[in-house]
Design an enzyme around this catalytic site. Structure first.
Site, PDB file in Angstrom:
ATOM      1  N   GLU A 299       1.016  -1.288   0.372  1.00  0.00           N
ATOM      2  CA  GLU A 299      -0.174   0.214  -0.494  1.00  0.00           C
ATOM      3  C   GLU A 299       1.010   1.267  -0.060  1.00  0.00           C
ATOM      4  O   GLU A 299       0.742   2.204   0.106  1.00  0.00           O
ATOM      5  CB  GLU A 299      -0.976  -0.196   1.200  1.00  0.00           C
ATOM      6  CG  GLU A 299      -1.832   0.890   0.973  1.00  0.00           C
ATOM      7  CD  GLU A 299      -3.595   0.855   2.180  1.00  0.00           C
ATOM      8  OE1 GLU A 299      -4.312  -0.279   1.752  1.00  0.00           O
ATOM      9  OE2 GLU A 299      -2.890   0.722   2.701  1.00  0.00           O
ATOM     10  N   HIS A 330       8.010 -27.248   1.191  1.00  0.00           N
ATOM     11  CA  HIS A 330       7.477 -28.215   0.335  1.00  0.00           C
ATOM     12  C   HIS A 330       6.265 -27.524  -0.535  1.00  0.00           C
ATOM     13  O   HIS A 330       5.281 -27.937  -1.040  1.00  0.00           O
ATOM     14  CB  HIS A 330       6.322 -28.537   1.484  1.00  0.00           C
ATOM     15  CG  HIS A 330       7.491 -29.196   2.027  1.00  0.00           C
ATOM     16  ND1 HIS A 330       8.139 -30.611   2.403  1.00  0.00           N
ATOM     17  CD2 HIS A 330       7.939 -29.080   2.881  1.00  0.00           C
ATOM     18  CE1 HIS A 330       8.903 -31.432   2.900  1.00  0.00           C
ATOM     19  NE2 HIS A 330       9.439 -29.867   4.107  1.00  0.00           N
ATOM     20  N   LYS A 444     -13.358   2.635  -2.237  1.00  0.00           N
ATOM     21  CA  LYS A 444     -14.917   2.949  -1.029  1.00  0.00           C
ATOM     22  C   LYS A 444     -15.699   3.660  -1.942  1.00  0.00           C
ATOM     23  O   LYS A 444     -16.761   3.229  -1.392  1.00  0.00           O
ATOM     24  CB  LYS A 444     -14.196   3.398  -0.219  1.00  0.00           C
ATOM     25  CG  LYS A 444     -12.657   2.792   0.463  1.00  0.00           C
ATOM     26  CD  LYS A 444     -11.619   3.676   1.631  1.00  0.00           C
ATOM     27  CE  LYS A 444     -11.312   2.856   2.397  1.00  0.00           C
ATOM     28  NZ  LYS A 444     -10.291   3.932   3.635  1.00  0.00           N
TER      29      LYS A 444
END
Length: 456
Positions: A299, A330, A444
């Site tokens: 960000e 793994h 937003k």
């Protein structure tokens, strides 16, 4: 007790000049570091960005300690944090690092009286409903965190909780179960949704300084209040910040671990095509720290550099990836070793675990496990970590090592504070504002539009 940063495995001498930084690279960047350092020091002095000095705010820290004592009672068995992004990742990181991995399964006595923790950092209705079923409102303290005071996800969570509380207690008693952490009021005539609710119910409130962004807020009440409620050593966190502030206030790359890490990330991204920054702790305690870093780095640095007279607009930044040793040996490590050589990998090392766990030895065990018998799990994880670092070097993959002598409040605070300063410097080098998030605001706006908000 200091954490150590080692870039030897990210140097050209370890992974060739095509994949590592050279002495000439660092020397050529030093003048820019000095200019950026002066700019950052000026910003700090003018209080443009306040994250540097939060640990010095003894008044707020004292209030947090007192509030933690007053808010907890034998009736309160659960602490539920309502928040998202930086409002949730900070306490999650501290909780994972500093409390028992099975804290919520322990008895109240085994938890030394501290509550269980539930961090509601999403709005999945199934998860939220399950939390409400196992956390009776009368026995739960809700810490509602939103600096803006209008975060849709957090406000919706709070409205549901207030409705549930109203079924179990008078509204005048809500202040015993809800505490607000938010930003200061920006005008006398206008309140945010969270401020309206706080005022209506006279709920206790802690303020996040205006000059501290959410992802830099771990050492504000956003992180410190729930940490205190959970019985963490706030003074230890303060000492860790102070110790790292001393180290990261120096101007030279050789003396400043935050600037050195920022420089290596910038040089390898900008000149050696390392567009991915992996953080891989070899410690379960530090696993959430890589998630916290992912938000901070993504960000802050993932931005568009505006067009200038001589250069077109361009996108910059590195994609952060969270991994865990040895688990990801793994899974992701195959990609790290033989996939595109576009990654700079930070290995976090815990050298002294709290437990020494022996691997049993017996003549009845097959000879194929002789190499394990009589050793310890501590030795095994250390060998796995060393093997990973050596394998990465064999494949010319650059690595930065960060060593924790032990994982405690002081060392965790040092690490997080260093990453904040590193990010501020990286913003200067990548030529972006590390303290805004313009693209997130677009999401937003769309969300409000789809939910029927006339403001769009």
């Amino acid at each position: 007790m200091e954490i150590e940063i080692d870039i030897a495995r990210a140097r050209s001498t370890a992974v060739t000049a095509s994949h590592g930084v050279t002495p000439r690279d660092l020397e050529a960047l030093e003048p820019r570091i000095q200019v950026a350092h002066k700019r950052l020091r000026a910003d700090r002095a003018s209080k443009k960005y306040g994250f540097y000095d939060l640990y010095k705010d003894s008044e707020t820290i004292g209030q947090i300690k007192r509030a933690a004592k007053n808010l907890l009672s034998p009736r309160i068995d659960n602490l539920v944090v309502l928040g998202i992004g930086g409002s949730a990742l900070g306490i999650t990181t501290l909780f994972k690092a500093l409390k028992s991995p099975y804290h919520n399964q322990l008895s109240r006595e085994e938890r030394n009286g501290s509550p269980k923790l539930f961090v509601m950092d999403n709005i999945d209705p199934d998860s939220f409903a399950h939390m409400m079923r196992i956390c009776p409102p009368r026995n739960t303290l809700y810490n509602v965190i939103s600096k803006s005071g209008g975060t849709s996800e957090t406000v919706s969570q709070l409205l549901i909780i207030l409705d549930q509380l109203s079924l179990h207690m008078p509204k005048s008693d809500f202040k015993k179960n809800v505490i607000i952490t938010t930003g200061p009021r920006k005008s006398k005539s206008k309140r945010t949704p969270l401020q309206h609710i706080q005022n209506a119910h006279r709920l206790p409130v802690f303020l996040v300084p205006e000059n501290v962004g959410g992802r830099f807020s771990i050492f504000t009440p956003v992180g410190l209040l729930p940490a205190a409620l959970l019985g963490m050593n706030i003074d230890g966190l303060v000492r860790g910040c102070r110790a790292m502030d001393k180290r990261t206030s120096k101007s030279s790359l050789s003396d400043n671990p935050a600037y050195l890490r920022a420089a290596v990330h910038y040089l390898l991204c900008n000149e050696k095509q390392k567009s991915v920054s992996v953080m891989m702790p070899y410690s379960d305690k530090l696993s959430a720290a890589s998630d916290w870093y992912a938000q901070l780095w993504a960000e802050s640095i993932g931005k568009i550099v505006p067009e200038t007279k001589n250069n077109p607009a361009r996108s910059v930044g590195q994609t952060p990836v969270s991994a865990l040793g040895v688990t990801d040996q793994h899974s992701q490590l195959q990609l790290f070793l033989e996939g595109p050589n576009d990654k700079l990998i930070t290995i976090l090392e815990e050298t002294t675990f709290n437990t020494r766990l022996e691997i049993p030895s017996s003549p009845s065990y097959p000879k194929s496990v002789d190499y394990l018998q009589g050793k310890t799990m501590n030795q095994l994880i250390a060998a796995e970590r060393k093997a990973t670092i050596d394998a990465l070097r064999e494949k010319n993959r650059p690595v930065i090592r960060v060593t924790f002598p032990t994982v405690c409040e002081e060392t965790v605070a040092q690490f997080l504070y260093m990453l904040e300063v590193e990010t501020a410097m990286a913003g200067q080098l990548f030529e972006v504002n590390a303290f805004d998030q313009p693209a997130v605001e677009l999401i937003k706006t769309f969300t409000r539009k789809y939910m029927g908000d006339p403001r769009g």
